[in-house]
Design a protein around this motif. Structure first.
Motif, PDB file in Angstrom:
ATOM      1  N   THR A 261      41.529  44.698 -16.162  1.00  0.00           N
ATOM      2  CA  THR A 261      42.634  43.733 -16.292  1.00  0.00           C
ATOM      3  C   THR A 261      42.161  42.449 -16.987  1.00  0.00           C
ATOM      4  O   THR A 261      42.790  41.979 -17.920  1.00  0.00           O
ATOM      5  CB  THR A 261      43.252  43.384 -14.914  1.00  0.00           C
ATOM      6  N   PHE A 266      44.448  45.398 -19.606  1.00  0.00           N
ATOM      7  CA  PHE A 266      45.339  46.391 -18.975  1.00  0.00           C
ATOM      8  C   PHE A 266      46.155  45.702 -17.883  1.00  0.00           C
ATOM      9  O   PHE A 266      45.703  44.709 -17.301  1.00  0.00           O
ATOM     10  CB  PHE A 266      44.511  47.512 -18.318  1.00  0.00           C
ATOM     11  N   ALA A 270      48.703  49.639 -14.107  1.00  0.00           N
ATOM     12  CA  ALA A 270      48.133  50.784 -14.847  1.00  0.00           C
ATOM     13  C   ALA A 270      46.772  51.174 -14.275  1.00  0.00           C
ATOM     14  O   ALA A 270      46.472  52.358 -14.085  1.00  0.00           O
ATOM     15  CB  ALA A 270      47.994  50.438 -16.329  1.00  0.00           C
ATOM     16  N   SER A 274      45.844  54.595 -12.176  1.00  0.00           N
ATOM     17  CA  SER A 274      44.817  55.537 -12.645  1.00  0.00           C
ATOM     18  C   SER A 274      43.825  55.850 -11.519  1.00  0.00           C
ATOM     19  O   SER A 274      43.403  56.997 -11.351  1.00  0.00           O
ATOM     20  CB  SER A 274      44.084  54.990 -13.880  1.00  0.00           C
ATOM     21  N   GLN A 323      41.327  50.873 -25.053  1.00  0.00           N
ATOM     22  CA  GLN A 323      42.530  50.157 -24.584  1.00  0.00           C
ATOM     23  C   GLN A 323      43.794  51.013 -24.612  1.00  0.00           C
ATOM     24  O   GLN A 323      44.887  50.536 -24.911  1.00  0.00           O
ATOM     25  CB  GLN A 323      42.701  48.849 -25.368  1.00  0.00           C
ATOM     26  N   SER A 324      43.595  52.290 -24.296  1.00  0.00           N
ATOM     27  CA  SER A 324      44.740  53.197 -24.187  1.00  0.00           C
ATOM     28  C   SER A 324      44.888  53.586 -22.715  1.00  0.00           C
ATOM     29  O   SER A 324      43.893  53.946 -22.060  1.00  0.00           O
ATOM     30  CB  SER A 324      44.477  54.446 -25.041  1.00  0.00           C
ATOM     31  N   VAL A 325      46.104  53.477 -22.177  1.00  0.00           N
ATOM     32  CA  VAL A 325      46.338  53.797 -20.758  1.00  0.00           C
ATOM     33  C   VAL A 325      46.002  55.262 -20.482  1.00  0.00           C
ATOM     34  O   VAL A 325      45.411  55.595 -19.449  1.00  0.00           O
ATOM     35  CB  VAL A 325      47.796  53.463 -20.347  1.00  0.00           C
ATOM     36  N   LEU A 328      42.344  55.568 -20.158  1.00  0.00           N
ATOM     37  CA  LEU A 328      41.939  54.927 -18.896  1.00  0.00           C
ATOM     38  C   LEU A 328      42.108  55.922 -17.741  1.00  0.00           C
ATOM     39  O   LEU A 328      41.202  56.094 -16.909  1.00  0.00           O
ATOM     40  CB  LEU A 328      42.787  53.671 -18.648  1.00  0.00           C
TER      41      LEU A 328
END
Length: 447
Positions: A261, A266, A270, A274, A323-325, A328
């Motif tokens: 974060t 993020f 999210a 995860s 930096q892609s969910v 992650l």
């Protein structure tokens, strides 16, 4: 033993560790949201938060003391009685937290009472794990010992899921209601879980291994003295083996929340989602891995998971930095779900197979709780300090994960895989070997 009684043993060993982790997760989250404002009242809000977190960390350091006290009782009077005491302590402390008056009502007594209850909780937690594990392992048939020993390990992930769900429901309340009474509900609710756990545990007999020790009249007067005199090598092995199971767990589940974060942008939701998804995957995989260890052996599975940890340390951070969910979630599932699950699934069973039944409760508890205090409680702190020192570079944190895995590989290098041996036969051989080694070293010392 019939399947109905066996089911009771499973539930009894699982329920305590689930409650333990539910309480742990609950306290950790509520400490930062509520306790800093209602109990640790200071002019500077950040001081209140630091005090709230310090009260959270306290339990980590009190756990080994709880471990020593209750493992002594467990090796002297039995596993079942000890588990009733530890669960009652945890239950009373958590329920008490839900009823505590705030700083506004009773002044400085509010944080004092909260810290006292936190210490009681830590003492109970310290003795709980070893007993829950032995309840499962010492009742298990030889060919299913890995599966049974993995059941209490599921408590970690089940407790975290329960805690997350409870908090998600609570935070739906308006801010005022949440701060007044909403946060108290899960603490009070945990008393119902404890009553259920006690009811299940009351209906179980003492474990076969402890009964044999009692019948033979070989109960040690001071289990901790015997453990440190004859089994100090095994205690060191257990502490070392715990390192890779505990430090990366806190990096994948706790440290990642602030890192992803703050450093990578993020959203908190999210990251928490995860971790939640990975935790559910882990819960499903733990018994599968435990069962697999009955076929291929504990050591092979543990080593495979530890080498996986070494290989994944750098790719994990690389995936986060895209930096892609989606990446992650995948990275967290691979680290926490796939690689960590075989390590944690076999850890407890492997520990119980290296200690003699007379001091088994004390031996496994010392290894587990000292390892957790040294490597677990400190992991997010070490990772955060490394980031600070090396200008937010993840390379030292990845190296730290690799370092924990190397320590654990070295620790279990000489451990013999005993998944195909009877637990009580292991005890006899170990007791004779330990006495022999001790006599030799005493003779050399006198010479």
């Amino acid at each position: 033993m019939d399947s109905k009684q066996m089911r009771k043993v499973w539930i009894a060993s699982l329920v305590g560790s689930s409650i333990e982790w539910f309480d742990y997760f609950l306290y950790g989250t509520v400490a930062a949201l509520v306790f800093n404002q209602l109990f640790f009242v200071t002019e500077d809000p950040s001081v209140g938060t630091i005090l709230a977190y310090a009260s959270f960390a306290l339990a980590f350091f009190i756990r080994p003391f709880g471990g020593v006290i209750f493992s002594h009782i467990g090796d002297r009077i039995g596993r079942k009685k000890t588990l009733v005491i530890t669960l009652s302590l945890m239950g009373v402390a958590t329920f008490g937290m839900g009823l505590l008056p705030t700083y506004q009502a009773i002044g400085v007594w509010a944080p004092i009472l909260l810290i006292t209850l936190r210490l009681v909780q830590g003492l109970g937690i310290g003795g709980e794990w070893g007993g829950a594990l032995l309840l499962a392992v010492e009742y298990a048939p030889k060919e299913k010992r890995g599966l049974y020993g993995s059941i209490p390990q599921m408590g970690v992930t089940i407790g975290m899921v329960l805690g997350t769900v409870a908090l998600s429901i609570m935070t739906l309340l308006p801010e005022g209601s949440f701060m007044t009474w909403g946060w108290r509900i899960p603490f009070i609710f945990s008393a119902l879980l404890v009553v259920f756990g006690l009811w299940i545990r009351k209906g179980i007999e003492e474990t076969p291994s402890f009964k044999k020790v009692k019948e033979s009249g070989e109960i040690p007067k001071l289990p901790i003295v015997d453990t440190l005199k004859y089994h100090w090598r095994e205690v060191l092995i257990a502490i070392g083996a715990k390192v890779v199971e505990t430090a990366p767990f806190y990096i994948f589940s706790t440290f990642v929340v602030s890192y992803a974060t703050t450093n990578l942008g993020f959203s908190r939701t999210a990251v928490l989602n995860s971790v939640m998804i990975a935790t559910i995957v882990t819960t499903i995989l733990i018994p599968i891995m435990g069962s697999l260890s009955d076929k291929v052996g504990r050591k092979k599975l543990y080593v495979a998971g530890t080498i996986g940890m070494i290989l994944f340390a750098f790719p994990y951070f690389w995936m986060l930095h895209q930096q892609s969910v989606a990446l992650l979630v995948i990275a967290t599932i691979i680290g926490l779900g796939v690689i960590w699950s075989p390590i944690t699934a076999v850890l407890g069973t492997m520990f119980s197979e290296i200690f003699d039944a007379k001091v088994r409760y004390t031996g496994i508890t010392l290894g587990y709780q000292i390892g957790a205090a040294v490597a677990g409680g400190t992991a997010p702190l070490v990772a955060a300090s490394l980031l600070l020192k090396f200008n937010d570079s993840y390379i030292p944190v990845a190296c730290y994960i690799i370092f924990t895995a190397v320590i654990s590989l070295l620790a279990i290098w000489a451990v013999k895989d005993r998944s195909q041996e009877n637990l009580d036969d292991i005890s006899k051989v170990d007791a004779e070997n330990a006495k022999e080694k001790s006599n030799v070293s005493n003779a050399l010392g006198k010479a």
